[in-house]
Design a protein around this motif. Structure first.
Motif, PDB file in Angstrom:
ATOM      1  N   TYR A 294      -7.459 -12.191   0.904  1.00  0.00           N
ATOM      2  CA  TYR A 294      -6.938 -13.129  -0.093  1.00  0.00           C
ATOM      3  C   TYR A 294      -6.793 -12.357  -1.402  1.00  0.00           C
ATOM      4  N   PHE A 295      -5.559 -12.011  -1.757  1.00  0.00           N
ATOM      5  CA  PHE A 295      -5.307 -11.264  -2.986  1.00  0.00           C
ATOM      6  C   PHE A 295      -5.170 -12.230  -4.164  1.00  0.00           C
ATOM      7  N   VAL A 296      -5.811 -11.925  -5.279  1.00  0.00           N
ATOM      8  CA  VAL A 296      -5.619 -12.687  -6.515  1.00  0.00           C
ATOM      9  C   VAL A 296      -5.280 -11.703  -7.632  1.00  0.00           C
ATOM     10  N   ALA A 297      -4.271 -12.054  -8.432  1.00  0.00           N
ATOM     11  CA  ALA A 297      -3.816 -11.149  -9.491  1.00  0.00           C
ATOM     12  C   ALA A 297      -2.829 -11.884 -10.388  1.00  0.00           C
ATOM     13  N   ALA A 304       1.912  -5.805  -7.298  1.00  0.00           N
ATOM     14  CA  ALA A 304       1.221  -4.809  -6.475  1.00  0.00           C
ATOM     15  C   ALA A 304       0.511  -5.483  -5.307  1.00  0.00           C
ATOM     16  N   ALA A 305      -0.065  -6.651  -5.573  1.00  0.00           N
ATOM     17  CA  ALA A 305      -0.780  -7.376  -4.518  1.00  0.00           C
ATOM     18  C   ALA A 305       0.164  -7.827  -3.408  1.00  0.00           C
ATOM     19  N   CYS A 401      -0.352   2.263 -14.279  1.00  0.00           N
ATOM     20  CA  CYS A 401      -1.380   1.445 -13.635  1.00  0.00           C
ATOM     21  C   CYS A 401      -0.836   0.767 -12.389  1.00  0.00           C
ATOM     22  N   PHE A 402       0.432   0.370 -12.436  1.00  0.00           N
ATOM     23  CA  PHE A 402       1.049  -0.284 -11.279  1.00  0.00           C
ATOM     24  C   PHE A 402       1.138   0.660 -10.094  1.00  0.00           C
ATOM     25  N   THR A 403       1.645   1.866 -10.307  1.00  0.00           N
ATOM     26  CA  THR A 403       1.814   2.764  -9.163  1.00  0.00           C
ATOM     27  C   THR A 403       0.473   3.235  -8.612  1.00  0.00           C
TER      28      THR A 403
END
Length: 606
Positions: A294-297, A304-305, A401-403
């Motif tokens: 379960y991704f949270v962002a 990215a998630a 930060c994204f990559t």
């Protein structure tokens, strides 16, 4: 930013605030104790104005606090700028006091007159009230005052009655204490302190600390004595400088090969086709027991998630969902002990993501943080952390930060797949080899920046731009649209290309630029068909395509070529031209690229 020691505080504080201005830049101010009284200088606008004001009115004193603001309560104005004062007390504050209306009304009944529209001013008055009631020293008064406060805060306080003390406290907003030689500092983030010390203490929620030149003591709001160990930070101050680039964002775009390498280093075993990251706290037994990821962002981390979900399902074969963290806490989702909740946050302090983590933890789920800042709030609350190694990112619009998040999430999917026996060694080796080669390919893409600049010139006057992608290209289309919106202020929409015919196709004409993420991957044929639909309606296509794709020459007016690479790693390449397009368009418009209007780097409020 705060300082107590033997040197002049004002220039140290202002220099620290320059490293923090990415967090907010609509007003700024300082409060300096000269040994007898506290002098406050505040200005509307960016920090440079405060510097000009202090040149005209220098403040002497070796104890002080400062702040650069992003407005939450009250419009940007000098009256609403921090520090705020009441009686002998001056306060700076990050966050939001949720019960400020009730407390304000209570204080007004007691005869308090407010001079600003901010929630912060109530903190100054609460501390003043405790001092007036005999609750001393300042440290004790701050503790007592904060027992009446509900919400998120990082505060620093000085008092006219105690010239050699700065009291700080945090709950839900980051606060770092720097341990110097004969001096103490505090700040919202590591870069503000690096010029003075590498030894830092990361306060935890509920901590109140008293800073003196001789040292620091820490208790909780309730009075429990606590010890927070200092950590050594190996970032250099140069990492927070522009390095010859016009903007931090441009520098950070070009740093991506280096920081992706840093994120991969020491974690990949190509011979075994495996990933090593014991700090995640996910043992083989735990990996096998997970029934759902379960991704949270929020924002860029959410994109990215989405890529992480694709990888987790494809490689580890775990059912996965992605939720916007800002929706989780109000939707009353169901969490279970066999859930792995992956909280993705660059700062590790994002308020909505932190709230989602608390909800998941209450439901018994296992928490894994993916973050860039050591010992930030979300990793501390998690059962384990997978840190990216992007270093300081100053530009508000995230790039490196994204990559590094993408790289970390792909590593995680391989790690899970190997331990769940869903990813054969041979395929894992191919994925990891491709990932290991990505920095070299990224350098190749970034070497074509001049051509992307030429494309950006054709987008400067566009009022609307449509970004399309499929599969792993979809989150990249979302990210490309977000970047353009954030810094160029053009309206842009990221869309799954297969959904185009369900609405957005109505927008397409000869005036609408369409940016297509269309590498030679598993979704290529479908993307090719979608672009034919765009061209049939005179849409102007800018394609991100794989070198050697001659068919794309017939569909796109402009093409940015990327090297051939396996599908799994494509997002780390296709996003680079989109970052550059956004940067060049914003720069050509004359916008403030690093500090776009209305945005702050670390979102510690809801």
């Amino acid at each position: 930013m705060g300082y107590v020691g033997t040197r002049h505080a004002a220039p140290i504080i202002v220099d620290g605030l320059r490293k923090l201005e990415y967090r907010g830049y609509d007003s700024a101010g300082v409060a300096i104790h000269d040994g007898q009284s506290i002098e406050i200088v505040r200005t509307l606008g960016k920090l440079a104005r405060l510097g000009d004001a202090l040149e005209k009115r220098p403040l002497a004193g070796s104890t002080g606090i400062g702040h650069t603001r992003w407005a939450t309560h009250g419009r940007p104005s000098e009256a609403n700028a921090h520090p705020h004062s009441a009686g002998p007390v001056a306060v700076v504050h990050n966050g939001i006091i949720e019960n400020h209306v009730a407390v304000r009304q209570e204080l007004e009944v007691d005869g308090v007159k407010f001079l600003s529209d901010t929630d912060t001013e109530i903190v100054a008055h609460l501390i003043h009230r405790e001092l007036s009631r005999g609750k001393k020293p300042l440290f004790s008064a701050v503790q007592a005052a904060l027992r009446h406060v509900v919400g998120a805060y990082a505060i620093a306080v000085v008092s006219r009655e105690e010239p050699d003390v700065v009291v700080v406290a945090r709950h839900g907003s980051p606060l770092v204490v720097g341990l110097g030689e004969g001096e103490m500092l505090c700040g919202s983030d590591i870069p503000a302190l690096l010029a003075h010390t590498r030894s830092m203490i990361f306060l935890e929620d509920g901590d109140v600390a008293e800073l003196r030149a001789s040292g620091v003591r820490c208790e909780t709001v309730s009075g429990e004595v606590v010890t927070r160990k200092a950590k050594h930070i190996d970032w250099s101050p140069v990492q927070a400088e522009r390095g010859g680039y016009k903007h931090f964002m441009r520098k950070e775009i070009h740093e991506q090969p280096e920081v992706v390498e840093a994120t991969l280093r020491g974690r990949i075993d190509l011979a075994e086709g495996d990933v090593y990251a014991a700090e995640m706290g996910v043992t083989p037994e735990v990996a096998q027991s997970i029934r759902r990821v379960y991704f949270v962002a929020c924002g860029t981390s959410h994109h990215a998630a989405i890529a992480g979900r694709y990888w987790m399902e494809q490689l580890a074969k775990v059912p996965s969902v992605v939720e916007l963290a800002s929706e989780v806490r109000y939707r009353e989702p169901l969490f279970y002990p066999d859930d792995l909740v992956i909280a993705v946050s660059q700062s590790g302090e994002t308020a909505d993501t932190l709230a989602a983590v608390k909800a998941a933890k209450a439901g018994g789920a296992r928490i894994l943080a993916v973050a860039n800042v050591l010992d930030s709030a979300i990793p501390r609350m998690a059962d384990g952390a997978l840190y990216t190694h992007a270093g300081p990112e100053i530009g508000v619009a995230s790039t490196k930060c994204f990559t590094t998040q993408l790289a970390a999430l792909l590593l995680l999917a391989v790690y899970m797949g190997r331990r769940r026996s869903t990813l054969p060694q041979e395929r894992a080796q191919k994925v990891l080899q491709a990932l290991w080669e990505i920095p070299s390919h990224q350098r190749e893409v970034l070497g074509d920046a001049d051509y992307v600049h030429a494309i950006a010139k054709k987008l400067v006057h566009a009022k609307d731009v449509l970004f399309l992608g499929r599969g792993l290209g979809f989150p990249i289309a979302l990210e490309g649209a977000l970047k353009l919106k954030e810094i160029s202020y053009a309206h842009a929409e990221g869309y799954a290309a297969g959904e185009m015919k369900h609405g957005p196709i109505a927008l397409i004409d000869e005036q609408l630029p369409v940016v297509a993420v269309c590498p030679r991957d598993a979704q290529y044929e479908k993307m090719h068909s979608n672009l034919q639909e765009v061209r049939a309606r005179e849409g102007q296509v800018i394609a991100i395509a794989t070198k050697g794709d001659e068919a794309m020459l017939e569909l796109a007016q402009h093409i940015v070529w990327i090297p051939k690479a396996p599908d799994e790693v494509m997002p780390l390449l296709t996003v680079l031209p989109l970052q550059l397009i956004a940067y060049f368009v914003a720069n050509l418009k004359g916008n403030d690229v690093d500090q776009p209007r209305n945005l702050a780097k670390t979102v510690t409020v809801e």
